[in-house]
Design an enzyme around this catalytic site. Structure first.
Site, short mmCIF file in Angstrom:
data_model
loop_
_atom_site.label_atom_id
_atom_site.label_comp_id
_atom_site.label_asym_id
_atom_site.label_seq_id
_atom_site.Cartn_x
_atom_site.Cartn_y
_atom_site.Cartn_z
N TYR A 144 0.91 -1.12 0.05
CA TYR A 144 0.10 -0.07 -0.11
C TYR A 144 0.68 1.51 0.01
CZ TYR A 144 -3.29 3.55 1.62
OH TYR A 144 -4.08 4.72 1.68
N ASP A 239 9.12 2.77 -0.07
CA ASP A 239 8.22 3.48 0.65
C ASP A 239 8.42 3.00 2.05
OD1 ASP A 239 5.96 4.47 1.82
OD2 ASP A 239 4.44 3.63 0.47
N LYS A 267 4.02 8.86 8.93
CA LYS A 267 3.82 8.23 10.26
C LYS A 267 4.84 8.85 11.26
CE LYS A 267 0.74 4.83 8.44
NZ LYS A 267 1.16 4.28 7.15
C1 LIG Z 1 0.18 4.78 5.72
C2 LIG Z 1 1.19 4.47 4.69
C3 LIG Z 1 1.00 5.36 3.36
C4 LIG Z 1 -0.05 6.48 3.31
O1 LIG Z 1 0.25 7.67 4.25
P1 LIG Z 1 -0.89 8.55 4.67
O2 LIG Z 1 -0.10 9.32 5.70
O3 LIG Z 1 -2.03 7.71 5.34
O4 LIG Z 1 -1.24 9.24 3.33
C5 LIG Z 1 1.89 5.08 2.26
N1 LIG Z 1 2.59 4.28 2.50
C6 LIG Z 1 2.68 3.27 3.39
C7 LIG Z 1 3.73 2.20 3.35
C8 LIG Z 1 2.12 3.35 4.49
O5 LIG Z 1 2.13 2.28 5.66
#
Ligand SMILES: *Cc1c(COP(=O)(O)O)cnc(C)c1O
Length: 426
Positions: A144, A239, A267
């Site tokens: 994701y 990511d 995060k």
């Molecule tokens: C949470 C997350 C996102 C999205 O971040 P948001 O601050 O919710 O937009 C993207 N990539 C990864 C791996 C994530 O865990």
């Protein structure tokens, strides 16, 4: 006097927001009850409007590595709130966090702060496309990357790698710019590069996929991804929105020894406030406006409160050797759950890595792809979740979300939680 209940609040919320929520998983969909409405959070605990206390393993889906309302972070946030809320101009707060990151993470030569993980990913993709003059992005099934149009895709039918959108409202033309392949499959990956190689601007991967269960990858697979990127002139984007500053100071870059071209964060980097970040190689980041012609901007980017919360969080983790502490605590915690499940004959297993854990049905092999997730995961989780909730344990309300252990989860709290989870499973 009548006290308001979560049930009543949810009925009201349903009138004003889609599904009653501002992010889908919060709605408890498929769990046959209203979501718990909370009014307070501190340390490892959440308190509901019914005044029930829960040990929180969701921790806002990861940002709170020190737990809720950490006293040091709180003090810095108070100080910042009394100083300025936002400047929309240059200031010293983002400079300090940026200097700390670039001096601590050598692969982050230059960076840009944004306001969410999604925004960080979206911006990194733009840089990758500009740098390579190519359009396609390769992603892995089960990873994701936020709700970026391009990346809300699943495997389509036909040619290996062809993608179809996984959300309404995304044009087929947009989905077609993404190529999708399973995790843990070097051969398919090779095939996809064979089909699309010279069009792939970047490969984006969660090096520790933790948004569709916890799909721990083999080092050899990650190495292969990096190798094929190199060979085909595609950029590699890690990511690390969830794994960054979670699995260690330098995240999965440190754990794998692989050096990506660009990295995205979110995060933990904002210590519980809305902050995202993308960065990496200087020559790539220099392409971003105003030094280059890749446009990207944000009214509230590098918000000083988030900058301060983030820097205080990271420095505290570093000072306490927090990543080691959490790794040990989580090992002990998950071992206790495993032992309890075994003793009571509960057919459940726990996967974990650093301070992330995920409870799932039995599997003969390690679960590395979404196909390997046991088919009854939804039903299994629902029972466990509802019973755990009764016993004062708040797990993330979805079968495919992982749990997070924070520095506020003491050994004592974790022992108590492990027992409650074992009893709930029984
Ligand atoms: C949470 C997350 C996102 C999205 O971040 P948001 O601050 O919710 O937009 C993207 N990539 C990864 C791996 C994530 O865990």
């Amino acid at each position: 006097m009548h006290k308001v209940t979560s049930e009543e609040l949810f009925q009201r919320a349903l009138n004003v927001a889609p599904g009653g929520v501002h992010s889908p998983v919060r709605s408890f969909k498929g769990l046959d009850r209203a979501p718990v409405f909370f009014k307070k959070a501190e340390g490892a605990y959440l308190t509901s409007v019914e005044d029930k206390k829960y040990i929180d393993f969701c921790q806002s889906f990861g940002p709170l590595i020190l737990g809720h309302l950490d006293p040091e972070v709180k003090e810095e946030v108070h100080r910042m709130v009394d100083t300025a809320w936002t400047f929309g101009a240059t200031e010293i707060y983002s400079l300090e966090l940026a200097e700390w990151i670039t001096s601590t993470l050598p692969f982050m030569e230059k960076l840009r702060f944004v306001s969410s993980g999604t925004e960080a990913v979206m911006s990194a993709l733009r840089v990758a496309r500009a740098a390579t003059g190519r359009n396609k992005i390769l992603k892995f099934e089960g990873c994701y990357h936020g709700h970026v149009d391009n990346l809300l895709v699943k495997a389509g039918s036909g040619l290996a790698g062809a993608a179809a959108s996984s959300s309404a409202g995304i044009p087929a033309e947009v989905a077609a710019q993404t190529v999708v392949t399973p995790l843990d499959d070097e051969q398919k990956l090779q095939e996809v590069f064979h089909n699309f190689g010279k069009d792939i601007a970047a490969v984006i991967i969660e090096p520790l996929p933790a948004n569709y269960g916890l799909l721990i990858q083999r080092q050899e697979f990650l190495k292969k991804v990096a190798e094929l990127c190199e060979k085909n002139g595609s950029l590699l984007i890690f990511d690390e929105v969830i794994s960054g500053f979670r699995v260690g100071l330098q995240g999965m870059v440190e754990k794998t020894g692989i050096r990506p071209d660009l990295v995205t964060y979110g995060k933990i980097i904002g210590g519980g406030f809305p902050v995202g970040c993308y960065g990496g190689k200087k020559e790539l980041m220099n392409m971003v406006a105003p030094s280059g012609d890749v446009y990207q901007a944000g009214t509230l980017s590098a918000n000083p409160i988030g900058m301060r919360a983030g820097l205080t969080t990271l420095k505290k983790m570093q000072r306490l050797d927090g990543w080691n502490v959490l790794e040990k605590r989580t090992q002990k915690f998950t071992d206790a759950i495993r032992a309890g499940f075994a003793k009571k004959g509960v057919p459940l297993e726990v996967s974990h890595s650093a301070s992330l854990f995920w409870i799932h049905g039995p599997s003969k092999t390690p679960i590395r792809t979404i196909e390997q997730i046991p088919g009854n995961q939804g039903a299994t989780f629902k029972g466990l979740f509802l019973k755990s909730l009764e016993k004062g344990i708040y797990l993330a309300p979805n079968a495919y979300e992982v749990g997070f252990v924070s520095m506020a989860h003491t050994d004592e709290i974790l022992e108590q939680a492990a027992q409650a989870i074992i009893d709930a499973a029984e």
